[in-house]
Design a protein around this motif. Sequence first.
Motif, mmCIF file in Angstrom:
data_model
loop_
_atom_site.group_PDB
_atom_site.id
_atom_site.type_symbol
_atom_site.label_atom_id
_atom_site.label_comp_id
_atom_site.label_asym_id
_atom_site.label_seq_id
_atom_site.Cartn_x
_atom_site.Cartn_y
_atom_site.Cartn_z
ATOM 1 N N LEU A 131 45.744 20.307 44.478
ATOM 2 C CA LEU A 131 46.416 19.175 43.990
ATOM 3 C C LEU A 131 46.846 18.064 44.928
ATOM 4 O O LEU A 131 47.343 18.233 45.879
ATOM 5 N N THR A 132 46.216 16.832 44.505
ATOM 6 C CA THR A 132 46.356 15.617 45.394
ATOM 7 C C THR A 132 47.819 15.306 45.340
ATOM 8 O O THR A 132 48.525 15.570 44.361
ATOM 9 N N SER A 133 48.110 14.126 45.935
ATOM 10 C CA SER A 133 49.460 13.445 45.681
ATOM 11 C C SER A 133 49.722 12.929 44.372
ATOM 12 O O SER A 133 50.834 12.580 43.969
ATOM 13 N N VAL B 258 41.791 25.457 32.301
ATOM 14 C CA VAL B 258 40.836 25.043 33.209
ATOM 15 C C VAL B 258 40.435 26.045 34.129
ATOM 16 O O VAL B 258 41.213 26.845 34.756
ATOM 17 N N ILE B 259 39.181 26.498 34.156
ATOM 18 C CA ILE B 259 38.598 27.512 35.177
ATOM 19 C C ILE B 259 37.435 27.025 35.835
ATOM 20 O O ILE B 259 36.225 26.424 35.144
ATOM 21 N N ALA B 260 37.573 27.226 36.994
ATOM 22 C CA ALA B 260 36.356 26.698 37.888
ATOM 23 C C ALA B 260 36.396 27.334 39.287
ATOM 24 O O ALA B 260 37.593 27.852 39.915
ATOM 25 N N ASP B 261 35.326 27.282 40.044
ATOM 26 C CA ASP B 261 35.282 27.727 41.497
ATOM 27 C C ASP B 261 36.062 27.003 41.932
ATOM 28 O O ASP B 261 37.103 27.332 43.007
ATOM 29 N N ASP B 262 36.166 25.726 42.139
ATOM 30 C CA ASP B 262 36.754 24.596 42.794
ATOM 31 C C ASP B 262 37.256 23.639 41.949
ATOM 32 O O ASP B 262 36.503 23.064 41.164
ATOM 33 N N VAL B 263 38.731 23.517 42.111
ATOM 34 C CA VAL B 263 39.315 22.467 41.338
ATOM 35 C C VAL B 263 40.065 21.348 42.047
ATOM 36 O O VAL B 263 40.841 21.786 42.985
ATOM 37 N N VAL B 264 39.810 20.235 41.698
ATOM 38 C CA VAL B 264 40.611 19.210 42.411
ATOM 39 C C VAL B 264 41.234 18.301 41.398
ATOM 40 O O VAL B 264 40.574 17.568 40.607
ATOM 41 N N ILE B 265 42.477 18.265 41.598
ATOM 42 C CA ILE B 265 43.100 17.503 40.552
ATOM 43 C C ILE B 265 43.953 16.518 41.116
ATOM 44 O O ILE B 265 44.794 16.494 41.988
ATOM 45 N N ASN B 266 43.566 15.170 40.524
ATOM 46 C CA ASN B 266 44.313 13.797 40.926
ATOM 47 C C ASN B 266 45.005 13.251 39.686
ATOM 48 O O ASN B 266 45.718 12.601 39.732
ATOM 49 N N GLY B 267 44.710 13.762 38.496
ATOM 50 C CA GLY B 267 45.224 13.546 37.392
ATOM 51 C C GLY B 267 46.278 14.339 36.769
ATOM 52 O O GLY B 267 46.782 15.420 37.382
ATOM 53 N N ARG B 268 46.311 14.621 35.310
ATOM 54 C CA ARG B 268 47.279 15.103 34.518
ATOM 55 C C ARG B 268 46.594 16.415 33.994
ATOM 56 O O ARG B 268 45.588 16.452 33.157
ATOM 57 N N ILE B 269 47.311 17.689 33.970
ATOM 58 C CA ILE B 269 46.860 19.009 33.171
ATOM 59 C C ILE B 269 47.732 19.511 32.654
ATOM 60 O O ILE B 269 49.026 19.731 33.349
ATOM 61 N N VAL B 270 48.009 19.722 31.287
ATOM 62 C CA VAL B 270 48.578 20.382 30.421
ATOM 63 C C VAL B 270 48.097 21.580 30.134
ATOM 64 O O VAL B 270 47.433 21.756 29.285
ATOM 65 N N GLY B 271 48.383 22.912 31.061
ATOM 66 C CA GLY B 271 47.827 24.255 30.593
ATOM 67 C C GLY B 271 47.531 25.037 31.834
ATOM 68 O O GLY B 271 47.993 24.493 33.064
ATOM 69 N N ARG B 272 46.796 26.055 31.546
ATOM 70 C CA ARG B 272 46.907 26.957 32.764
ATOM 71 C C ARG B 272 45.454 26.516 33.729
ATOM 72 O O ARG B 272 44.497 26.185 33.250
ATOM 73 N N VAL B 273 45.622 26.800 34.944
ATOM 74 C CA VAL B 273 44.527 26.363 36.020
ATOM 75 C C VAL B 273 44.118 27.723 36.583
ATOM 76 O O VAL B 273 45.116 28.342 37.183
ATOM 77 N N ARG B 274 42.708 27.968 36.662
ATOM 78 C CA ARG B 274 42.272 29.324 37.181
ATOM 79 C C ARG B 274 41.389 28.825 38.135
ATOM 80 O O ARG B 274 40.317 28.099 37.822
ATOM 81 N N GLY B 275 41.379 29.137 39.514
ATOM 82 C CA GLY B 275 40.175 28.773 40.539
ATOM 83 C C GLY B 275 40.266 29.531 41.680
ATOM 84 O O GLY B 275 41.327 29.788 42.039
#
Length: 170
Positions: free
Chosen positions: A118-120, A96-113
């Motif tokens: 990361l919410t609760s 995942v690559i984005a200026d702004d990343v809001v994660i409420n769910g599941r990610i399996v992989g690298r996050v770039r932002g």
Amino acid sequence: MFSKSKINEPGPKADGSTPSTADAPASAAPAVPPRSSEFKASAPKAKPPASTLSADLHITGNLKTTGDIQVEGTVEGDIRAHLLTIGESATIKGEVIADDVVINGRIVGRVRGLKVRLTSTARVEGDIIHKTIAIESGAHFEGSVQRQDDPLNTKGAGKVPTGSTAPKAE
């Protein structure tokens, strides 16, 4: 002799006729500025709403946009966007690559932002490369966190300086 209201007033141009030959040069010259001012008035466009991928949608492949994406379904592939919101029911398997990343769910992989949140309810399995990060209490995270000034640069920090990559002249 000339009326301002006739000059600025739009008239029927479909038939190609002009009221008189004396009015033609006067009405032809001012016709250009209204067109340019109309163009300037319509130039600023409203930002389009975020693209939403619903909960029943399963995508296999990469997604790339300069706009915003809200994911509620499943994506197996990489995602690149301006603002990426991962819903509580969403699962992303990829980078995942984005200026702004809001994660409420599941990610399996690298996050770039630039900004990663990361919410609760977030579940992340992978590395996070960020400029700023916020992790709420209750979020689940397995991986490493690395701060970079330019986290969106996918080339990597171990880049060789440009001067040493040029071939030697003999």
